[in-house]
Design an enzyme around this catalytic site. Structure first.
Site, PDB file in Angstrom:
ATOM      1  N   ASN A   9       0.868  -1.185   0.000  1.00 12.23           N
ATOM      2  CA  ASN A   9       0.000   0.000   0.000  1.00 12.23           C
ATOM      3  C   ASN A   9       0.902   1.232   0.000  1.00 12.23           C
ATOM      4  O   ASN A   9       1.506   1.555   1.018  1.00 12.23           O
ATOM      5  CB  ASN A   9      -0.893  -0.038   1.257  1.00 12.23           C
ATOM      6  CG  ASN A   9      -1.696   1.245   1.429  1.00 12.23           C
ATOM      7  OD1 ASN A   9      -1.800   2.061   0.512  1.00 12.23           O
ATOM      8  ND2 ASN A   9      -2.270   1.426   2.611  1.00 12.23           N
ATOM      9  N   TRP A  10       0.976   1.876  -1.155  1.00 11.73           N
ATOM     10  CA  TRP A  10       1.879   3.032  -1.271  1.00 11.73           C
ATOM     11  C   TRP A  10       1.309   4.299  -0.649  1.00 11.73           C
ATOM     12  O   TRP A  10       1.995   5.310  -0.570  1.00 11.73           O
ATOM     13  CB  TRP A  10       2.222   3.274  -2.757  1.00 11.73           C
ATOM     14  CG  TRP A  10       3.378   2.441  -3.228  1.00 11.73           C
ATOM     15  CD1 TRP A  10       3.827   1.276  -2.671  1.00 11.73           C
ATOM     16  CD2 TRP A  10       4.237   2.716  -4.338  1.00 11.73           C
ATOM     17  NE1 TRP A  10       4.917   0.805  -3.372  1.00 11.73           N
ATOM     18  CE2 TRP A  10       5.192   1.675  -4.402  1.00 11.73           C
ATOM     19  CE3 TRP A  10       4.296   3.728  -5.295  1.00 11.73           C
ATOM     20  CZ2 TRP A  10       6.198   1.627  -5.376  1.00 11.73           C
ATOM     21  CZ3 TRP A  10       5.284   3.685  -6.268  1.00 11.73           C
ATOM     22  CH2 TRP A  10       6.225   2.643  -6.293  1.00 11.73           C
ATOM     23  N   LYS A  11       0.017   4.271  -0.292  1.00  9.78           N
ATOM     24  CA  LYS A  11      -0.627   5.477   0.274  1.00  9.78           C
ATOM     25  C   LYS A  11      -0.385   6.661  -0.671  1.00  9.78           C
ATOM     26  O   LYS A  11      -0.321   6.461  -1.882  1.00  9.78           O
ATOM     27  CB  LYS A  11      -0.121   5.733   1.699  1.00  9.78           C
ATOM     28  CG  LYS A  11      -0.178   4.466   2.555  1.00  9.78           C
ATOM     29  CD  LYS A  11       0.065   4.694   4.006  1.00  9.78           C
ATOM     30  CE  LYS A  11      -0.035   3.350   4.728  1.00  9.78           C
ATOM     31  NZ  LYS A  11       0.023   3.474   6.172  1.00  9.78           N
ATOM     32  N   HIS A  95      -9.615   1.348   5.152  1.00 13.62           N
ATOM     33  CA  HIS A  95      -8.300   1.567   5.759  1.00 13.62           C
ATOM     34  C   HIS A  95      -8.445   2.571   6.914  1.00 13.62           C
ATOM     35  O   HIS A  95      -9.201   3.538   6.810  1.00 13.62           O
ATOM     36  CB  HIS A  95      -7.296   2.089   4.716  1.00 13.62           C
ATOM     37  CG  HIS A  95      -5.886   2.073   5.241  1.00 13.62           C
ATOM     38  ND1 HIS A  95      -5.414   3.046   6.087  1.00 13.62           N
ATOM     39  CD2 HIS A  95      -4.877   1.180   5.088  1.00 13.62           C
ATOM     40  CE1 HIS A  95      -4.164   2.750   6.418  1.00 13.62           C
ATOM     41  NE2 HIS A  95      -3.821   1.618   5.826  1.00 13.62           N
ATOM     42  N   GLU A  97      -6.729   4.943   7.925  1.00 14.89           N
ATOM     43  CA  GLU A  97      -6.472   6.363   7.605  1.00 14.89           C
ATOM     44  C   GLU A  97      -7.719   6.999   6.993  1.00 14.89           C
ATOM     45  O   GLU A  97      -7.992   8.176   7.205  1.00 14.89           O
ATOM     46  CB  GLU A  97      -5.250   6.475   6.680  1.00 14.89           C
ATOM     47  CG  GLU A  97      -3.958   6.279   7.474  1.00 14.89           C
ATOM     48  CD  GLU A  97      -2.805   5.694   6.685  1.00 14.89           C
ATOM     49  OE1 GLU A  97      -2.829   5.715   5.448  1.00 14.89           O
ATOM     50  OE2 GLU A  97      -1.871   5.178   7.342  1.00 14.89           O
ATOM     51  N   GLU A 166      -5.300  -4.574  10.788  1.00 10.83           N
ATOM     52  CA  GLU A 166      -4.273  -3.548  10.939  1.00 10.83           C
ATOM     53  C   GLU A 166      -4.517  -2.756  12.216  1.00 10.83           C
ATOM     54  O   GLU A 166      -5.284  -1.782  12.214  1.00 10.83           O
ATOM     55  CB  GLU A 166      -4.309  -2.591   9.740  1.00 10.83           C
ATOM     56  CG  GLU A 166      -4.013  -3.265   8.424  1.00 10.83           C
ATOM     57  CD  GLU A 166      -3.451  -2.274   7.417  1.00 10.83           C
ATOM     58  OE1 GLU A 166      -2.356  -2.536   6.903  1.00 10.83           O
ATOM     59  OE2 GLU A 166      -4.073  -1.226   7.177  1.00 10.83           O
ATOM     60  N   GLY A 172       2.624   2.548  10.612  1.00 11.43           N
ATOM     61  CA  GLY A 172       3.560   3.641  10.383  1.00 11.43           C
ATOM     62  C   GLY A 172       4.305   4.074  11.631  1.00 11.43           C
ATOM     63  O   GLY A 172       4.979   5.098  11.634  1.00 11.43           O
ATOM     64  N   SER A 210       3.524  -1.852  10.206  1.00 15.24           N
ATOM     65  CA  SER A 210       4.983  -1.884  10.349  1.00 15.24           C
ATOM     66  C   SER A 210       5.593  -3.252  10.022  1.00 15.24           C
ATOM     67  O   SER A 210       6.537  -3.687  10.675  1.00 15.24           O
ATOM     68  CB  SER A 210       5.401  -1.424  11.753  1.00 15.24           C
ATOM     69  OG  SER A 210       4.982  -0.083  11.976  1.00 15.24           O
ATOM     70  N   GLY A 231       2.836  -1.155   4.246  1.00 11.76           N
ATOM     71  CA  GLY A 231       2.864   0.256   3.867  1.00 11.76           C
ATOM     72  C   GLY A 231       4.277   0.685   3.544  1.00 11.76           C
ATOM     73  O   GLY A 231       4.813   0.412   2.468  1.00 11.76           O
ATOM     74  N   GLY A 232       4.925   1.356   4.493  1.00 15.87           N
ATOM     75  CA  GLY A 232       6.245   1.946   4.294  1.00 15.87           C
ATOM     76  C   GLY A 232       7.248   1.050   3.579  1.00 15.87           C
ATOM     77  O   GLY A 232       7.901   1.476   2.615  1.00 15.87           O
TER      78      GLY A 232
HETATM   79  P1  PGA Z   1       2.878   0.497   7.532  1.00 21.60           P
HETATM   80  O1  PGA Z   1       1.402   0.670   6.907  1.00 21.60           O
HETATM   81  O2  PGA Z   1       3.415  -0.822   7.014  1.00 21.60           O
HETATM   82  O3  PGA Z   1       3.664   1.669   7.013  1.00 21.60           O
HETATM   83  O4  PGA Z   1       2.713   0.477   9.007  1.00 21.60           O
HETATM   84  C1  PGA Z   1       0.511  -0.403   6.764  1.00 21.60           C
HETATM   85  C2  PGA Z   1      -0.806   0.086   6.191  1.00 21.60           C
HETATM   86  O5  PGA Z   1      -1.301   1.124   6.616  1.00 21.60           O
HETATM   87  O6  PGA Z   1      -1.403  -0.546   5.284  1.00 21.60           O
END
Ligand code: PGA
Length: 253
Positions: A9-11, A95, A97, A166, A172, A210, A231-232
């Site tokens: 997930n590149w956000k 998600h 966010e 999640e 993050g 993470s 994500g990251g």
């Molecule tokens: P993260 O994000 O790996 O950067 O914690 C995961 C996500 O929000 O899908």
């Protein structure tokens, strides 16, 4: 066994150049045959150009969100049908966010899941509790409510998709849920799904928060962790490849 999936997930990160370099690096490090499915959720503007190079590697491309309606006066929004039209095959829904920053309620999440299924996009339903909810002992109740709000509307059609657990406090932050904490929630999620029939019992349950090459193997060794939503670390091709390799080595066969 449920399908094994590693998804990136590149956000709101990346550019055309970064996407091209990332896919070229994946191609270089690619080992065939892959023993898990790989998905990429880049920003929507990069979805069309990700399709061809990603498909060449067997990687599915998805949206990070879609609007509930198929068309209409919704300035700035993108419909699931539009995503299918350019070749996307998945979408994230719910998600944290989007729940937090865009105010998406459980009802909104259910409506977006309906839209995805209507258009033929596979939904990856994200659920997870905040730190306060976990500290108050409500983690499982919160996740159950998020899941049931969608199941009440789409029923076993969710079998076409996946669930991503999640925990908000692990996204993050560099703080991962321990494999035991994650597994306990995955078992709880599996039980909720199984109680609704064998098709839902086979839905892949991914962990997100993470995930990195250093912690992926221990997470994937757990029986009910069928994959990861990354994500990251998914912005770095070498790290993403290492997480895929960890799934192939340590995940359920
Ligand atoms: P993260 O994000 O790996 O950067 O914690 C995961 C996500 O929000 O899908």
């Amino acid at each position: 066994m449920p399908q094994r999936i590693v998804a990136g997930n590149w956000k709101m990160n990346g550019s055309r150049a970064q996407l091209a370099a990332f896919l070229a690096a994946l191609r270089q490090g690619w080992a065939e045959p892959r023993r898990c499915d790989v998905l990429l959720f880049p920003p929507a503007l990069l979805v069309p150009e990700a399709i061809e190079p990603a498909s060449a590697l067997g990687i599915g491309v998805g949206m990070q969100t879609v609007h509930p309606e198929a068309s209409g006066a919704f300035t700035g929004e993108l419909a699931a049908e539009m995503a299918v039209d350019v070749g996307a095959s998945w979408t994230l829904v719910g998600h944290s966010e989007r729940r937090e920053l865009c105010g998406e309620s459980d009802e909104d999440v259910a409506a977006r899941t309906v839209a995805a299924l209507r258009a033929g996009l596979r939904p990856m339903l994200c659920v997870g509790e905040t730190l306060e909810q976990r500290r108050a002992g409500n983690a499982e109740t919160v996740v159950r409510e998020q899941l049931e709000a969608v199941l009440a509307v789409v029923g076993d059609e969710l079998a076409a998709g996946a669930v991503a657990y999640e925990p908000v406090w692990a996204i993050g932050t560099g703080e991962t849920a321990s494999p035991e904490t994650a597994e306990a929630m995955h078992v709880a999620i599996r039980d909720i799904l199984k109680a609704r029939g064998p098709r839902l019992g086979m839905v892949p349950i991914l962990y997100g928060g993470s995930v990195k090459p250093e912690n992926a193997a221990a997470l994937f060794a757990k029986e009910d962790i069928d994959g990861a939503l990354v994500g990251g670390a998914s912005l770095d091709a070498a790290a993403f490849l290492a997480i895929i390799a960890a799934m192939e080595t340590h995940g359920n066969p």
